[in-house]
Design an enzyme around this catalytic site. Sequence first.
Site, short mmCIF file in Angstrom:
data_model
loop_
_atom_site.label_atom_id
_atom_site.label_comp_id
_atom_site.label_asym_id
_atom_site.label_seq_id
_atom_site.Cartn_x
_atom_site.Cartn_y
_atom_site.Cartn_z
N ASP A 85 -14.83 -15.57 18.61
CA ASP A 85 -13.94 -15.40 17.46
C ASP A 85 -14.68 -14.72 16.30
O ASP A 85 -14.17 -13.79 15.70
CB ASP A 85 -13.36 -16.75 17.02
CG ASP A 85 -14.43 -17.84 16.84
OD1 ASP A 85 -15.61 -17.62 17.19
OD2 ASP A 85 -14.08 -18.93 16.35
N ASP A 110 -21.49 -14.82 12.78
CA ASP A 110 -21.96 -14.97 11.40
C ASP A 110 -23.46 -14.62 11.40
O ASP A 110 -23.82 -13.45 11.31
CB ASP A 110 -21.66 -16.41 10.96
CG ASP A 110 -22.01 -16.70 9.51
OD1 ASP A 110 -22.43 -15.79 8.80
OD2 ASP A 110 -21.86 -17.87 9.09
N ARG A 134 -5.80 -23.50 12.60
CA ARG A 134 -6.10 -22.69 13.79
C ARG A 134 -4.93 -21.84 14.24
O ARG A 134 -5.10 -20.78 14.82
CB ARG A 134 -6.46 -23.60 14.98
CG ARG A 134 -7.89 -23.97 15.05
CD ARG A 134 -8.21 -24.55 16.44
NE ARG A 134 -9.35 -25.43 16.36
CZ ARG A 134 -10.62 -25.02 16.27
NH1 ARG A 134 -10.91 -23.75 16.27
NH2 ARG A 134 -11.60 -25.90 16.20
P1 5GP Z 1 -23.41 -18.03 13.81
O1 5GP Z 1 -24.17 -18.79 14.85
O2 5GP Z 1 -23.19 -16.58 14.18
O3 5GP Z 1 -23.97 -18.20 12.44
O4 5GP Z 1 -22.00 -18.72 13.66
C1 5GP Z 1 -20.99 -18.55 14.54
C2 5GP Z 1 -20.08 -19.74 14.48
O5 5GP Z 1 -19.92 -20.27 13.16
C3 5GP Z 1 -18.73 -19.32 14.94
O6 5GP Z 1 -18.58 -19.43 16.33
C4 5GP Z 1 -17.83 -20.27 14.17
O7 5GP Z 1 -17.73 -21.48 14.88
C5 5GP Z 1 -18.58 -20.57 12.89
N1 5GP Z 1 -18.12 -19.77 11.75
C6 5GP Z 1 -18.87 -18.92 11.01
N2 5GP Z 1 -18.15 -18.40 10.01
C7 5GP Z 1 -16.90 -18.92 10.11
C8 5GP Z 1 -15.69 -18.76 9.35
O8 5GP Z 1 -15.59 -18.03 8.36
N3 5GP Z 1 -14.62 -19.48 9.77
C9 5GP Z 1 -14.65 -20.30 10.85
N4 5GP Z 1 -13.54 -20.96 11.17
N5 5GP Z 1 -15.78 -20.48 11.60
C10 5GP Z 1 -16.89 -19.78 11.24
#
Ligand code: 5GP
Length: 176
Positions: free
Chosen positions: A98, A101, A163
């Site tokens: 989805d 980040d 969601r």
């Molecule tokens: P990363 O490991 O790339 O920092 O984070 C990825 C995960 O953080 C995503 O799979 C999601 O679960 C969560 N995440 C990061 N930013 C957002 C956001 O703006 N909204 C939501 N709902 N989840 C996010």
Amino acid sequence: MTLPPVLISEADIDARVQELGAEISADYADKDSIVLVGVLKGAFIFLADLSRRLTVPRTIEFIAVSSYGKGSRSTGAVRLDLDVRGNIENRHVLIVEDIVDTGHTLNYLIGILKSHRPASIRTATLLHKTEAAEVDVHIDYVGFGIGSEWVVGYGLDFAERDRTLPYIGIVQPGDG
Ligand code: 5GP
């Protein structure tokens, strides 16, 4: 209860998913089939829509991970909650996320899936927080680049809320 303001409309998501579907189908046109690995829970709606826009034969698997710590930012420590159930050895895997980040989660997922010895691994994400990268992870297909705001809808949640919003909305400070 007020609805989160729109960042990306339903129509714009639909148009972009259609484009991604065409691009992915063209890239895999010479393959017998691919396996889409959806990352639970957030990617379930993107996976459902994207998978129906493909012309290449495909099967579906799911994987679930969680980040340690309950903050809104990933700390870099990721845990496997559910591995794929089907045999993906020698298959062409497309990870369907989805949102990326910092990149820690996707980086971890690639490591897990590599251990299943697929023929290839590519990555697709609906959203990419372009300013947040901490890990240099390659993303093959990106729907939209966004800023650092917390977004909900189209599968993404805020504490399990929102969601099933049909669009991508921005969580306002003080919501929840
Ligand atoms: P990363 O490991 O790339 O920092 O984070 C990825 C995960 O953080 C995503 O799979 C999601 O679960 C969560 N995440 C990061 N930013 C957002 C956001 O703006 N909204 C939501 N709902 N989840 C996010």
